[in-house]
Design a protein around this motif. Sequence first.
Motif: not given
Length: 119
Positions: A5-29
């Motif tokens: 459980t500790i390993g899964v939580r650490l992995a998700s905490a490390a991966i979450a910022p990387l995934v959020t960088r993939l989906f940068v909030s775009e401007g108004g277009g």
Amino acid sequence: MEPGTIGVRLASAAIAPLVTRLFVSEGGGAGLVDRPIRISGHVSFTGEKGALTEADLGTPAAKLVEQALRTGERPIAADEQQAVADGLAQTLRGLGELTTTDWTPYAPAPRPSPASCTP
């Protein structure tokens, strides 16, 4: 707490910022539509296919035509909507079959450098 459980939580905490960088909030277009269509809504992490079939292209083409017709006055009759979607799917399929040898003859000719133009 269990070590797994500790390993899964650490992995998700490390991966979450990387995934959020993939989906940068775009401007108004460009402001052409009320609600912009984001490319992040069409991204898939399940892998890609080597070739798409007519059925694979039919659904996105139908959705694109439907969204385009919702934005204002209808330039086509309601009974022609499926024909336009089919035509778009065929066009997309044709574009997918193009290779570099197909468009190379139409590339612009190289421009002479300004130094070669002086007498």
